[in-house]
Design a protein around this motif. Structure first.
Motif, PDB file in Angstrom:
ATOM      1  N   ARG A  95       1.045  -1.119   0.306  1.00 24.54           N
ATOM      2  CA  ARG A  95       0.095  -0.263   0.013  1.00 24.54           C
ATOM      3  C   ARG A  95       1.149   1.291   0.045  1.00 24.54           C
ATOM      4  O   ARG A  95       1.539   1.710   0.954  1.00 24.54           O
ATOM      5  N   LEU A  96       0.768   1.997  -1.153  1.00 21.96           N
ATOM      6  CA  LEU A  96       1.724   2.925  -1.140  1.00 21.96           C
ATOM      7  C   LEU A  96       1.031   4.263  -1.359  1.00 21.96           C
ATOM      8  O   LEU A  96       0.248   4.399  -2.170  1.00 21.96           O
ATOM      9  N   SER A  97       2.013   5.241  -0.743  1.00 19.85           N
ATOM     10  CA  SER A  97       1.353   6.658  -0.960  1.00 19.85           C
ATOM     11  C   SER A  97       2.439   7.301  -1.626  1.00 19.85           C
ATOM     12  O   SER A  97       2.162   8.601  -2.245  1.00 19.85           O
ATOM     13  N   SER A  98       3.744   6.978  -1.393  1.00 20.50           N
ATOM     14  CA  SER A  98       4.788   7.388  -2.171  1.00 20.50           C
ATOM     15  C   SER A  98       5.376   6.300  -2.784  1.00 20.50           C
ATOM     16  O   SER A  98       5.090   5.088  -2.624  1.00 20.50           O
ATOM     17  N   SER A  99       6.767   6.278  -3.545  1.00 21.33           N
ATOM     18  CA  SER A  99       7.412   5.321  -3.962  1.00 21.33           C
ATOM     19  C   SER A  99       8.090   4.516  -3.068  1.00 21.33           C
ATOM     20  O   SER A  99       8.793   3.612  -3.458  1.00 21.33           O
ATOM     21  N   ASN A 100       8.057   4.678  -1.658  1.00 20.49           N
ATOM     22  CA  ASN A 100       8.844   3.976  -0.771  1.00 20.49           C
ATOM     23  C   ASN A 100       7.898   3.125   0.030  1.00 20.49           C
ATOM     24  O   ASN A 100       6.700   3.454   0.412  1.00 20.49           O
TER      25      ASN A 100
END
Length: 148
Positions: free
Chosen positions: A109-114
């Motif tokens: 579950r990503l909100s950024s690329s990390n």
């Protein structure tokens, strides 16, 4: 009783066989030497092998590869920044070769690329990490061995 070379040979053979038998019994009964299979249903797993090979090939064609680094907070997985993080779906599987009960699977579950795997989930030692994800209908796979 006279002790000659034949008697010595028999005593030596019996001693050696006793030594080997002791180790066989110790290894088969001691819980400390009990290890599990890597995968319970390996025949079923083998049937999906071509899909895994194709997904790995897709990962190698990315402009920037998936990378993982150890940080203070845990293990940080960096996906390519040119991909939309919200469109990436999949899972991260961490396999501990020495202790099956420590294995775990977590969804991506990503909100950024990390993506951060928390430090409290990882015990020090060797881990095999497998990341399988899908982006725009194409499957990707990344595998690595890490020492945490």
């Amino acid at each position: 009783m006279k002790f000659n070379w034949g008697t010595g040979l028999v005593i030596g053979m019996v001693g050696f066989m006793s030594f080997i038998l002791y180790f066989v019994i110790t290894m088969s009964t001691d819980r400390k030497y009990s290890y599990d299979l890597v995968i319970e249903d390996y025949y079923k797993h083998e049937m999906n092998l071509q899909g895994a090979i194709d997904a790995t090939a897709n990962s190698k064609q990315l402009e920037t590869p998936v990378t993982g680094t150890k940080t203070e907070a845990g293990y940080l997985i960096a996906f390519p920044e040119n991909l939309d993080p919200k469109a990436i779906t999949g899972s991260v599987f961490l396999y501990r070769p020495s202790a099956r009960q420590l294995d775990f699977d977590m969804p991506i579950r990503l909100s950024s690329s990390n993506l951060l795997i928390p430090d409290k989930r990882l015990v020090g030692g060797r881990w095999n990490i497998t990341i399988t994800w899908e982006y725009e209908g194409k499957n990707y796979r990344f595998e690595d061995e890490i020492t945490y």
